[in-house]
Design a protein around this motif. Structure first.
Motif, PDB file in Angstrom:
ATOM      1  N   GLU A  48     -21.015  93.967   9.879  1.00 57.47           N
ATOM      2  CA  GLU A  48     -20.729  93.892   8.453  1.00 57.47           C
ATOM      3  C   GLU A  48     -19.687  92.822   8.190  1.00 57.47           C
ATOM      4  O   GLU A  48     -18.794  92.595   9.000  1.00 57.47           O
ATOM      5  N   PHE A  49     -19.818  92.211   7.049  1.00 60.08           N
ATOM      6  CA  PHE A  49     -18.781  91.351   6.514  1.00 60.08           C
ATOM      7  C   PHE A  49     -17.975  92.231   5.568  1.00 60.08           C
ATOM      8  O   PHE A  49     -18.546  92.894   4.702  1.00 60.08           O
ATOM      9  N   VAL A  50     -16.667  92.277   5.740  1.00 59.76           N
ATOM     10  CA  VAL A  50     -15.839  93.185   4.962  1.00 59.76           C
ATOM     11  C   VAL A  50     -14.944  92.395   4.013  1.00 59.76           C
ATOM     12  O   VAL A  50     -14.208  91.512   4.434  1.00 59.76           O
ATOM     13  N   LEU A  51     -15.050  92.739   2.743  1.00 57.26           N
ATOM     14  CA  LEU A  51     -14.185  92.172   1.721  1.00 57.26           C
ATOM     15  C   LEU A  51     -13.059  93.159   1.451  1.00 57.26           C
ATOM     16  O   LEU A  51     -13.312  94.300   1.066  1.00 57.26           O
ATOM     17  N   GLY A  52     -11.828  92.762   1.687  1.00 56.09           N
ATOM     18  CA  GLY A  52     -10.680  93.585   1.325  1.00 56.09           C
ATOM     19  C   GLY A  52     -10.366  93.323  -0.132  1.00 56.09           C
ATOM     20  O   GLY A  52     -10.081  92.189  -0.509  1.00 56.09           O
ATOM     21  N   THR A  53     -10.461  94.324  -0.964  1.00 56.26           N
ATOM     22  CA  THR A  53     -10.321  94.117  -2.397  1.00 56.26           C
ATOM     23  C   THR A  53      -9.538  95.267  -3.021  1.00 56.26           C
ATOM     24  O   THR A  53      -8.993  96.119  -2.320  1.00 56.26           O
ATOM     25  N   ALA A  81     -18.147  96.442   1.861  1.00 54.48           N
ATOM     26  CA  ALA A  81     -18.857  95.982   3.050  1.00 54.48           C
ATOM     27  C   ALA A  81     -20.238  95.450   2.693  1.00 54.48           C
ATOM     28  O   ALA A  81     -20.927  96.010   1.837  1.00 54.48           O
ATOM     29  N   ILE A  82     -20.610  94.367   3.364  1.00 56.12           N
ATOM     30  CA  ILE A  82     -21.931  93.765   3.198  1.00 56.12           C
ATOM     31  C   ILE A  82     -22.542  93.621   4.592  1.00 56.12           C
ATOM     32  O   ILE A  82     -21.971  92.951   5.459  1.00 56.12           O
ATOM     33  N   SER A  83     -23.681  94.262   4.807  1.00 57.35           N
ATOM     34  CA  SER A  83     -24.364  94.164   6.092  1.00 57.35           C
ATOM     35  C   SER A  83     -24.874  92.752   6.306  1.00 57.35           C
ATOM     36  O   SER A  83     -25.321  92.090   5.369  1.00 57.35           O
ATOM     37  N   LEU A  84     -24.824  92.301   7.548  1.00 59.40           N
ATOM     38  CA  LEU A  84     -25.368  90.991   7.896  1.00 59.40           C
ATOM     39  C   LEU A  84     -26.794  91.180   8.390  1.00 59.40           C
ATOM     40  O   LEU A  84     -27.036  91.927   9.347  1.00 59.40           O
ATOM     41  N   ILE A  85     -27.729  90.526   7.736  1.00 58.59           N
ATOM     42  CA  ILE A  85     -29.133  90.619   8.113  1.00 58.59           C
ATOM     43  C   ILE A  85     -29.299  90.020   9.505  1.00 58.59           C
ATOM     44  O   ILE A  85     -28.873  88.893   9.768  1.00 58.59           O
ATOM     45  N   LEU A 141     -16.095  85.620  12.314  1.00 61.01           N
ATOM     46  CA  LEU A 141     -16.238  85.356  10.891  1.00 61.01           C
ATOM     47  C   LEU A 141     -15.076  85.942  10.103  1.00 61.01           C
ATOM     48  O   LEU A 141     -14.581  87.022  10.402  1.00 61.01           O
ATOM     49  N   LEU A 142     -14.678  85.209   9.116  1.00 59.49           N
ATOM     50  CA  LEU A 142     -13.583  85.617   8.254  1.00 59.49           C
ATOM     51  C   LEU A 142     -13.973  86.813   7.401  1.00 59.49           C
ATOM     52  O   LEU A 142     -15.064  86.867   6.862  1.00 59.49           O
ATOM     53  N   SER A 143     -13.084  87.779   7.314  1.00 56.11           N
ATOM     54  CA  SER A 143     -13.215  88.837   6.334  1.00 56.11           C
ATOM     55  C   SER A 143     -12.239  88.493   5.228  1.00 56.11           C
ATOM     56  O   SER A 143     -11.059  88.322   5.472  1.00 56.11           O
ATOM     57  N   LEU A 144     -12.749  88.368   4.044  1.00 61.10           N
ATOM     58  CA  LEU A 144     -11.957  87.945   2.900  1.00 61.10           C
ATOM     59  C   LEU A 144     -11.107  89.105   2.405  1.00 61.10           C
ATOM     60  O   LEU A 144     -11.577  90.228   2.316  1.00 61.10           O
ATOM     61  N   LEU A 163     -15.964 104.624  -5.406  1.00 59.20           N
ATOM     62  CA  LEU A 163     -15.161 104.609  -4.193  1.00 59.20           C
ATOM     63  C   LEU A 163     -15.532 105.817  -3.358  1.00 59.20           C
ATOM     64  O   LEU A 163     -15.538 106.947  -3.849  1.00 59.20           O
ATOM     65  N   ASN A 164     -15.852 105.575  -2.105  1.00 59.50           N
ATOM     66  CA  ASN A 164     -16.121 106.645  -1.165  1.00 59.50           C
ATOM     67  C   ASN A 164     -14.864 106.813  -0.325  1.00 59.50           C
ATOM     68  O   ASN A 164     -14.525 105.936   0.476  1.00 59.50           O
ATOM     69  N   MET A 165     -14.152 107.912  -0.535  1.00 56.77           N
ATOM     70  CA  MET A 165     -12.930 108.164   0.223  1.00 56.77           C
ATOM     71  C   MET A 165     -13.309 108.468   1.664  1.00 56.77           C
ATOM     72  O   MET A 165     -14.226 109.243   1.923  1.00 56.77           O
ATOM     73  N   ARG A 166     -12.587 107.845   2.593  1.00 52.65           N
ATOM     74  CA  ARG A 166     -12.922 107.983   4.005  1.00 52.65           C
ATOM     75  C   ARG A 166     -11.771 108.624   4.769  1.00 52.65           C
ATOM     76  O   ARG A 166     -10.753 108.972   4.201  1.00 52.65           O
ATOM     77  N   SER A 167     -11.944 108.757   6.052  1.00 55.76           N
ATOM     78  CA  SER A 167     -10.957 109.437   6.885  1.00 55.76           C
ATOM     79  C   SER A 167      -9.616 108.707   6.862  1.00 55.76           C
ATOM     80  O   SER A 167      -9.549 107.520   6.528  1.00 55.76           O
ATOM     81  N   PRO A 168      -8.541 109.403   7.224  1.00 59.19           N
ATOM     82  CA  PRO A 168      -7.206 108.805   7.199  1.00 59.19           C
ATOM     83  C   PRO A 168      -7.146 107.517   8.019  1.00 59.19           C
ATOM     84  O   PRO A 168      -7.800 107.397   9.047  1.00 59.19           O
ATOM     85  N   GLY A 169      -6.388 106.568   7.518  1.00 57.84           N
ATOM     86  CA  GLY A 169      -6.255 105.285   8.199  1.00 57.84           C
ATOM     87  C   GLY A 169      -7.333 104.290   7.820  1.00 57.84           C
ATOM     88  O   GLY A 169      -7.291 103.145   8.247  1.00 57.84           O
ATOM     89  N   GLN A 170      -8.318 104.718   7.031  1.00 55.92           N
ATOM     90  CA  GLN A 170      -9.377 103.825   6.581  1.00 55.92           C
ATOM     91  C   GLN A 170      -9.310 103.710   5.069  1.00 55.92           C
ATOM     92  O   GLN A 170      -9.143 104.715   4.369  1.00 55.92           O
ATOM     93  N   TYR A 171      -9.438 102.493   4.591  1.00 57.46           N
ATOM     94  CA  TYR A 171      -9.452 102.296   3.150  1.00 57.46           C
ATOM     95  C   TYR A 171     -10.730 102.877   2.553  1.00 57.46           C
ATOM     96  O   TYR A 171     -11.773 102.897   3.218  1.00 57.46           O
ATOM     97  N   PRO A 172     -10.665 103.322   1.295  1.00 55.63           N
ATOM     98  CA  PRO A 172     -11.898 103.762   0.637  1.00 55.63           C
ATOM     99  C   PRO A 172     -12.902 102.599   0.593  1.00 55.63           C
ATOM    100  O   PRO A 172     -12.501 101.430   0.553  1.00 55.63           O
TER     101      PRO A 172
END
Length: 180
Positions: free
Chosen positions: A77-82, A67-71, A18-21, A129-138
């Motif tokens: 998760e479906f991840v929207l890069g924004t 991120a949106i969880s898939l039921i 599935l595409l992540s937008l 925004l939840n700041m996450r570990s290095p290399g991961q976007y918030p």
């Protein structure tokens, strides 16, 4: 879900899942603004767009995910890069710690979703925004309960809702999944 690679009919991209937008810039950033290396954000003055940061006038943006969880998707998760608009102070704090272990220590910061998702939803949307570990976007979570993304983040999305969201951007993913 996809058992073999398929080609999107709208854009020609080939997908095996599935595409992540992903949005390449905040909506306020003019299309003719060239994308530069991340170092330009500190080296240049004025409006700057890099892979991970953007400055337009007095506005500051960071790339993030939503991120949106898939039921029924076994925690998929479906991840929207924004992009998110943040205060000048939070922008500097994040920039100073970008790619460092301390980034996660920034915790949660208020932000505004800076892309119209779904298309046609015009006003910026409040979130955190939840700041996450290095290399991961918030990771952005939507705070406004009346926004369509709020309920999708809270309850998750079924496949049809996900296909509708993708279709609103011109991607006919349903035909990629159901056509052989």
């Amino acid at each position: 879900m996809l058992t073999s690679s398929r080609q999107c009919r709208c854009c020609g991209a080939t997908f095996a899942q599935l595409l992540s937008l992903a949005c390449d810039r905040p909506d306020l950033c003019p299309e003719d603004t060239p994308q530069q290396d991340n170092a330009a954000i500190t080296a240049e003055t004025g409006d700057v767009l890099t892979d991970d940061f953007c400055r337009i006038g007095n506005l500051h943006f960071v790339r993030c995910i939503l991120a949106i969880s898939l039921i029924g998707g076994d925690e998929e998760e479906f991840v929207l890069g924004t992009w998110a608009s943040v205060s000048a102070e939070d922008f500097v704090d994040y920039l100073d710690l970008f790619d460092m272990p301390e980034t996660e220590g920034l915790g949660k910061r208020p932000a505004w979703l800076s892309n119209a998702i779904p298309p046609g939803v015009g006003e910026p949307v409040a979130g955190m925004l939840n700041m996450r570990s290095p290399g991961q976007y918030p990771e952005m979570t939507i705070s406004e309960t009346s926004h369509p993304l709020y309920s999708l983040q809270k309850k998750g999305a079924n496949l049809e809702e996900l296909f509708e969201l993708l279709y609103s951007y011109g991607h006919d993913m349903a035909s990629l999944v159901y056509d052989s």
